[in-house]
Design an enzyme around this catalytic site. Structure first.
Site, PDB file in Angstrom:
ATOM      1  N   HIS A 209      43.337  38.713  36.863  1.00 42.38           N
ATOM      2  CA  HIS A 209      42.863  38.047  38.076  1.00 42.38           C
ATOM      3  C   HIS A 209      41.632  37.211  37.767  1.00 42.38           C
ATOM      4  O   HIS A 209      41.034  37.349  36.702  1.00 42.38           O
ATOM      5  CB  HIS A 209      42.484  39.084  39.153  1.00 42.38           C
ATOM      6  CG  HIS A 209      41.304  39.931  38.765  1.00 42.38           C
ATOM      7  ND1 HIS A 209      41.378  40.949  37.835  1.00 42.38           N
ATOM      8  CD2 HIS A 209      40.002  39.900  39.162  1.00 42.38           C
ATOM      9  CE1 HIS A 209      40.187  41.513  37.688  1.00 42.38           C
ATOM     10  NE2 HIS A 209      39.336  40.894  38.482  1.00 42.38           N
ATOM     11  N   ASP A 211      37.815  36.351  39.592  1.00 41.43           N
ATOM     12  CA  ASP A 211      36.941  36.907  40.629  1.00 41.43           C
ATOM     13  C   ASP A 211      36.691  35.836  41.693  1.00 41.43           C
ATOM     14  O   ASP A 211      36.474  34.670  41.368  1.00 41.43           O
ATOM     15  CB  ASP A 211      35.604  37.359  40.026  1.00 41.43           C
ATOM     16  CG  ASP A 211      35.777  38.593  39.142  1.00 41.43           C
ATOM     17  OD1 ASP A 211      36.814  39.281  39.258  1.00 41.43           O
ATOM     18  OD2 ASP A 211      34.867  38.861  38.320  1.00 41.43           O
ATOM     19  N   HIS A 266      40.896  37.386  33.768  1.00 42.51           N
ATOM     20  CA  HIS A 266      40.626  38.524  32.886  1.00 42.51           C
ATOM     21  C   HIS A 266      41.401  39.747  33.350  1.00 42.51           C
ATOM     22  O   HIS A 266      41.946  39.767  34.461  1.00 42.51           O
ATOM     23  CB  HIS A 266      39.118  38.812  32.809  1.00 42.51           C
ATOM     24  CG  HIS A 266      38.469  39.041  34.148  1.00 42.51           C
ATOM     25  ND1 HIS A 266      38.278  38.039  35.081  1.00 42.51           N
ATOM     26  CD2 HIS A 266      37.976  40.161  34.725  1.00 42.51           C
ATOM     27  CE1 HIS A 266      37.694  38.530  36.159  1.00 42.51           C
ATOM     28  NE2 HIS A 266      37.499  39.824  35.973  1.00 42.51           N
ATOM     29  N   ARG A 276      36.830  54.543  29.873  1.00 38.91           N
ATOM     30  CA  ARG A 276      35.939  53.388  30.027  1.00 38.91           C
ATOM     31  C   ARG A 276      35.267  53.442  31.396  1.00 38.91           C
ATOM     32  O   ARG A 276      35.932  53.763  32.409  1.00 38.91           O
ATOM     33  CB  ARG A 276      36.776  52.110  29.889  1.00 38.91           C
ATOM     34  CG  ARG A 276      36.026  50.808  30.141  1.00 38.91           C
ATOM     35  CD  ARG A 276      36.948  49.612  29.941  1.00 38.91           C
ATOM     36  NE  ARG A 276      36.397  48.426  30.555  1.00 38.91           N
ATOM     37  CZ  ARG A 276      35.682  47.505  29.923  1.00 38.91           C
ATOM     38  NH1 ARG A 276      35.473  47.594  28.615  1.00 38.91           N
ATOM     39  NH2 ARG A 276      35.188  46.477  30.567  1.00 38.91           N
TER      40      ARG A 276
HETATM   41  C1  GA4 Z   1      38.839  41.007  42.393  1.00 46.69           C
HETATM   42  C2  GA4 Z   1      37.329  41.090  42.119  1.00 46.69           C
HETATM   43  C3  GA4 Z   1      36.665  42.303  42.797  1.00 46.69           C
HETATM   44  O1  GA4 Z   1      36.950  43.494  42.064  1.00 46.69           O
HETATM   45  C4  GA4 Z   1      37.143  42.466  44.257  1.00 46.69           C
HETATM   46  C5  GA4 Z   1      38.655  42.685  44.238  1.00 46.69           C
HETATM   47  C6  GA4 Z   1      39.355  42.952  45.569  1.00 46.69           C
HETATM   48  C7  GA4 Z   1      39.580  44.455  45.826  1.00 46.69           C
HETATM   49  O2  GA4 Z   1      39.644  45.244  44.883  1.00 46.69           O
HETATM   50  O3  GA4 Z   1      39.711  44.786  47.000  1.00 46.69           O
HETATM   51  C8  GA4 Z   1      40.691  42.170  45.513  1.00 46.69           C
HETATM   52  C9  GA4 Z   1      40.561  41.210  44.277  1.00 46.69           C
HETATM   53  C10 GA4 Z   1      39.107  41.288  43.877  1.00 46.69           C
HETATM   54  C11 GA4 Z   1      41.004  39.766  44.618  1.00 46.69           C
HETATM   55  C12 GA4 Z   1      42.262  39.682  45.543  1.00 46.69           C
HETATM   56  C13 GA4 Z   1      42.363  40.851  46.532  1.00 46.69           C
HETATM   57  C14 GA4 Z   1      40.971  41.392  46.793  1.00 46.69           C
HETATM   58  C15 GA4 Z   1      41.962  42.985  45.396  1.00 46.69           C
HETATM   59  C16 GA4 Z   1      43.009  42.004  45.813  1.00 46.69           C
HETATM   60  C17 GA4 Z   1      44.290  42.109  45.520  1.00 46.69           C
HETATM   61  C18 GA4 Z   1      36.344  43.547  44.976  1.00 46.69           C
HETATM   62  C19 GA4 Z   1      37.090  41.144  44.953  1.00 46.69           C
HETATM   63  O4  GA4 Z   1      36.164  40.677  45.601  1.00 46.69           O
HETATM   64  O5  GA4 Z   1      38.270  40.465  44.738  1.00 46.69           O
END
Ligand code: GA4
Length: 334
Positions: A209, A211, A266, A276
């Site tokens: 994904h 961020d 990443h 980890r």
């Molecule tokens: C990815 C980055 C962060 O960990 C996060 C994730 C969020 C979650 O875990 O709820 C998301 C992911 C993240 C992006 C798309 C959506 C939302 C899971 C998901 C499938 C906390 C964020 O801000 O976006």
């Protein structure tokens, strides 16, 4: 430190990646925050990789080790206790499921705000009297890492020759900033135990994904697993370094720089030898902030690559996305 917990979910069926080819990469851009060339190196790294490593960061080692040991204390608790801090809707304790749309991974986590008070409420029910220790370690760590993230954003602005210097960092400093924080624990993966890395099939810890936010600051223990994508379909394994921080460019910064900086794709692979633990600060803007290319990064007649949107609108659409989706695709100008 290795610690053993039971797999968060006994019935978990592993998510795998078919792509087993990853280069061991020693060329991750390295930035020494105390050196005068840091701003140019940061800009170059953000343009080429959207990713770099920071040394001489100024975050006290004690803040890092205290939060790491609090995280280990938390993840070592029985599942029923950890679940008192959940479910993650969107904040709280979760395991194996990431987001709401079917993504799975060999991971358990705590998703938190960077707002002190809401966190202490959540942990009172989990830790009782020792909630204070957890929250104080969390707050010290978040304040120090936020300060470093702002310094890096100011160096970026200088390197890009854009004014004012705090044009990016003020978004994180805003009282309404929608930043968040994540503690991840990737338990030993029984499926991979005893397999050499060459024969191990890739089990997904946290799927690929980008961020969403502006900048992410990651610190992990000395266990490998993090990989970044070079954009040509190949993945490189990032050698772990518990004394440094890794910085990711997020989708919002990609838009603010009109694509000059790339948000980095990443993922984390599970490990059969060591667990980890990672902690990530995600620096985000206020919900009402318009995310559009900064006028000062645009050259001459350059046009925005994106339709204008607010951070709230991005988040709303991200909520219904899968982890691996290209969330900016929705806002690209055709
Ligand atoms: C990815 C980055 C962060 O960990 C996060 C994730 C969020 C979650 O875990 O709820 C998301 C992911 C993240 C992006 C798309 C959506 C939302 C899971 C998901 C499938 C906390 C964020 O801000 O976006």
């Amino acid at each position: 430190m290795v610690f053993v917990t039971k797999p968060p979910n006994e019935n978990f069926s592993y998510a795998r990646t078919s792509n087993n080819v990853s280069k061991l990469f020693s060329g991750i851009p390295l930035v020494d925050l105390t050196k005068p060339d840091s701003k140019q190196l940061i800009v170059k790294a953000c343009e080429e990789y959207g990713f770099f490593k920071i040394i001489n960061h100024g975050v006290p080692t004690d803040f890092i080790t205290r939060l790491e040991s609090e995280a280990i204390k938390f993840f070592s608790m029985p599942l029923s206790e950890k679940e008192k801090a959940g479910p993650p809707n969107p904040l709280g304790y979760g395991n194996n499921h990431i987001g709401k749309n079917g993504d799975v991974g060999w991971v358990e986590y705590l998703l938190l705000t960077t707002n002190t008070e809401s966190n202490s409420q959540r942990f009172l029910s989990v830790f009782g009297n020792s909630a204070e220790e957890f929250c104080s370690a969390l707050n010290d760590y978040i304040s120090a890492v936020k300060k470093m993230a702002c310094e890096i954003l100011e160096l970026m602005a200088e390197g890009l020759k854009i004014q004012p210097r705090n044009v990016l960092s003020k978004l994180l400093m805003d009282e309404q900033s929608d930043s968040c924080f994540r503690l991840n624990h990737y338990p030993l993966c029984p499926e991979l135990q005893g397999l050499s890395s060459a024969s191990a099939r890739n089990v997904i810890g946290f799927g690929e994904h980008t961020d969403p936010q502006i900048i992410s600051v990651l610190r992990s223990n000395n266990t490998s697993g993090l990989q970044i994508s070079l954009g040509d379909g190949s993945w490189i394994s990032v050698p772990p370094d518990q004394n440094s921080f890794f910085i990711n460019v997020g989708d919002s910064l990609q838009v603010l720089t009109n694509g000059r900086f790339q948000s980095v794709r990443h993922r984390v692979l599970a490990n059969g030898l060591k667990s980890r633990v990672s902690m990530i600060y995600f620096g985000g803007p206020p919900l009402s902030e318009k995310i559009a290319p900064l006028q000062s990064v645009m050259n001459g007649e350059e046009e925005s690559l994106y339709e204008e949107f607010t951070w709230f609108e991005y988040k709303k659409s991200a909520c219904s996305s899968r982890l691996a989706d290209n969330r900016l695709g929705h806002f690209e100008r055709i």
